[in-house]
Design an enzyme around this catalytic site. Structure first.
Site, PDB file in Angstrom:
ATOM      1  CG  ASP A   1      -1.981   1.256   1.220  1.00 44.61           C
ATOM      2  OD1 ASP A   1      -1.748   1.893   0.497  1.00 44.61           O
ATOM      3  OD2 ASP A   1      -2.297   1.394   2.420  1.00 44.61           O
TER       4      ASP A   1
ATOM      5  CG  ASP B   1      -2.049   7.246   1.725  1.00 49.53           C
ATOM      6  OD1 ASP B   1      -2.170   8.235   1.099  1.00 49.53           O
ATOM      7  OD2 ASP B   1      -2.852   6.870   2.431  1.00 49.53           O
TER       8      ASP B   1
ATOM      9  CG  ASP C   1       0.487   1.616   5.954  1.00 48.03           C
ATOM     10  OD1 ASP C   1       1.086   1.430   6.872  1.00 48.03           O
ATOM     11  OD2 ASP C   1      -0.642   1.761   5.911  1.00 48.03           O
TER      12      ASP C   1
END
Lengths: 330, 340
Positions: free
Chosen positions: A94, A96, A234
């Site tokens: 992930d 972001d 993450d």
């Protein structure tokens, strides 16, 4: 969403699900499915057997967010984790843009471009070059809002334990690099070259050739190598082998954009704010109200209004502004 | 040298014959007396492990097979953990002393780990090549920077390591292998097959009870306020799981900082598979600064995490941005309780 949930927004999401047949993730019947309604209710531990069932569910619920597990279970609808009987899981990353250093001061476009470059490096430098994962096992998705998700489905990785996945996240973030051990590895690079030791040696430049590398030099080189080479993932998303993640092809509830697959060779010039707008939101216009002045937002090639007050805008602009909490329907 | 062999371990005919072999039997064939000595060596090995005997006892394949059945029949976590650790250490010593790299290759092959050699073997200028997923799986169980993936040469799906790292990987794979094989043996079958040696099994259980029967008495402190990482270490130690060195250091220094006495701290380690009271006391004195002069503080959250000792799950307190240290967690919980 200032208190009240907008029925107009729910209706627009329902229109998307009614007029599309969503392709489910592979082996959907082995995954836990969950969603969040616009009133904030979270429903988890669902089992969906096929594409038909999934689409029935989405049309009926018109959810704000839709998730499915990276894990494959024998019984995905059991409520307790041990009873689900874990069989394996995709490897998920992930990225972001909210986590980028200095993100608060960056423009939306700049943030998305930076996180796209990090995603590209994750895929080419780490997953393909270092880990030898074949291109065909890797899928990249726009996260629907501010970043990208990378899914790896491969026989080699799907049984990896949470601890083994931590080893991988540590590697990608350049954690646990140790001066004396890296130094030892650098001396072995003549046999075969690769990984962080090779990157750090490049940072050392000519200093690496003299045989003895000074303590301060290697420390500096490690710091520099981490800054240049590590990727901002993450980590818990990757090593939590029970997590549910946003389901591809569904809408992100805070943007109204599609969680869309990005072909690897198209990533370099991919613009999610153009290419992830649902067809259903392209036609027509809506009135919206901005309660206060907002920062610049550009979507679908048009600049959204910024000043407080009532505005008439394209449907997708209205959806984006309302879903993200910047505006309300009158 | 042991070469792990699943088929041989699961060969119940051989196990039955070893269990039934007797030295005094008049009609004793060669095989019978061979089996009798295997049996004897296997029991000696398990007893040594239960006693916490640190000396090296050599081990061969059929002895290992019989040991596995003994463990399944006894079915006692702590006896199993101690014996497997001892078998692991024995295998490790053998691998370190291996004269040919082919031995490591063969050992790995039997555990499903594909190893090859890169570079010049003769000049000792070589590295072992293994799959990055095998490395990640087994290295994650070994503490220390030397075994972190970040510090290795990684390329095109492979990790290239030196001998000492390769040995540790094989050692951990061997442990997984042993637990995996044990899972394939049903306890009833083991008890039935080992009926001729039921007295020996009882003797081991009795020895274990004598050594550890009193049970660990937990310190009086406020364990309910410990962070999840510390509780996980305690739970693992209680059930005989082999906690890493870093994990033990974290627990001992945490308890010390939380005001526990040496005796109280020792009690937490009593069930560790390799428990040795003198060494434990010495190490606690070291951590408390009594010997070293420096008082140790438990590692911060970040260090715990990269050593695979963080078990925050969804504990809300752990997820707070400012939560950077296990002791902070304890302090915050204690303070909040006082307020209430």
């Amino acid at each position: 969403m200032a208190g009240m949930v907008s029925q107009k927004l729910i209706d627009l999401f329902r229109k998307y699900y009614r007029e599309n047949m969503i392709d489910p993730p592979e082996l959907i019947s082995k995954r836990e499915v969950g969603y969040m309604t616009f009133s904030g209710e979270v429903i988890r531990h669902l089992r969906v057997n096929n594409k038909f069932e999934l689409n029935m569910l989405l049309r009926d619920a018109a959810p704000m967010h839709v998730y499915s597990s990276a894990a494959y279970y024998r019984k995905p609808d059991e409520r307790k984790m041990p009873e689900k009987e874990w069989e394996g899981a995709d490897l998920i990353f992930d990225l972001d843009s909210d986590h980028l250093p200095g993100a608060e001061k960056m423009s939306q476009r700049n943030m998305l471009a930076q996180i796209r470059d990090q995603t590209s490096r994750l895929v080419s430098d780490f997953l393909m070059d270092d880990f030898g994962i074949p291109r065909s096992s890797i899928k990249i998705y726009f996260s629907g809002n501010r970043g990208y998700h990378v899914h790896v489905s491969d026989d080699r990785i799907y049984r990896l334990t949470s601890d083994a996945r931590r080893e991988i996240t540590d590697y990608i973030t350049g954690n646990s690099l140790d001066e004396s051990i890296v130094r030892k590895a650098i001396s072995m690079l003549a046999i075969v070259s690769g990984g962080w030791p090779a990157v750090i040696r490049r940072e050392l430049g000519d200093n690496a050739n003299g045989g003895m590398i000074r303590e301060t030099e290697i420390r500096k080189a490690i710091k520099k190598a981490r800054e240049d080479h590590s990727v901002l993932i993450d980590s818990p998303v990757t090593y939590d082998i029970h997590r549910i993640i946003r389901m591809p092809n569904t809408l992100h509830g805070k943007s109204g954009l599609i969680v869309r697959e990005v072909p690897i060779d198209r990533l370099q010039d991919f613009d999610p704010l153009q290419e992830c707008i649902p067809e259903q939101f392209m036609d027509g216009e809506y009135d919206i109200i901005l309660p206060e002045k907002i920062r610049s937002v550009e979507i679908g090639g048009t600049e959204a209004p910024r000043m407080p007050g009532r505005h008439r805008v394209k449907t997708y602009v209205a959806v984006y502004l309302v879903a993200s909490g910047r505006a309300v329907f009158p | 040298m042991i070469f792990p062999d699943k088929r041989q371990i699961l060969n119940s005919d051989m196990i039955r014959e070893i269990a039934g072999a007797s030295i005094s039997e008049a009609s004793g064939s060669d095989l019978n007396s061979e089996y009798a000595s295997i049996k004897k060596a296997a029991f000696a090995f398990v007893e040594g492990a239960v006693r916490g005997d640190q000396s090296y006892i050599s081990l061969e394949n059929r002895e290992l097979a019989f040991i596995i059945w003994i463990l399944v029949a006894i079915d006692e976590n702590i006896i199993t953990a101690r014996t497997i650790i001892k078998a692991r250490d024995t295998a490790e010593k053998q691998l370190i002393g291996a004269q040919h790299y082919e031995d490591l290759e063969e050992f790995g092959r039997r555990l499903g780990i594909d190893i090859s050699v890169e570079g010049e073997q003769i000049k000792k200028d070589h590295l072992y090549r293994l799959d990055v997923t095998d490395f990640a799986t087994y290295a994650s169980r070994v503490t220390g920077s030397r075994y972190r993936l970040s510090n290795q040469i990684v390329r095109a799906g492979y990790v290239y390591v030196q001998n000492d790292v390769m040995v540790k990987i094989l050692r951990e794979a061997f442990v997984s292998f042993l637990f995996g094989v044990m899972d394939q043996i049903r306890k009833e079958d083991a008890v039935t097959l080992l009926r001729p040696v039921s007295d020996d099994l009882e003797r081991i259980k009795e020895a274990y009870r004598k050594a550890h029967g009193s049970g660990a008495s937990m310190g009086k402190g406020d364990a309910s306020m410990f962070p999840p990482c510390i509780n996980e270490i305690i739970k693992n130690l209680e059930s005989g799981v082999n906690v890493s060195h870093m994990g033990r250091l974290a627990l001992a220094s945490f308890l010390h900082k939380a005001g526990y006495s040496e005796d109280e701290i020792v009690s937490y380690f009593r069930n560790a598979p390799d428990f040795d009271e003198n060494i434990t006391r010495y190490q606690i004195k070291h951590i408390s600064g009594e010997i070293s002069g420096t008082e140790y503080t438990p590692p911060k959250c970040e260090t715990m995490r990269s050593n695979h000792l963080c078990y925050m799950d969804d504990d809300p307190l752990c997820h707070r941005e400012w939560m950077k240290h296990p002791l902070t967690y304890y302090e915050v919980k204690r303070r909040n309780r006082k307020i209430r």
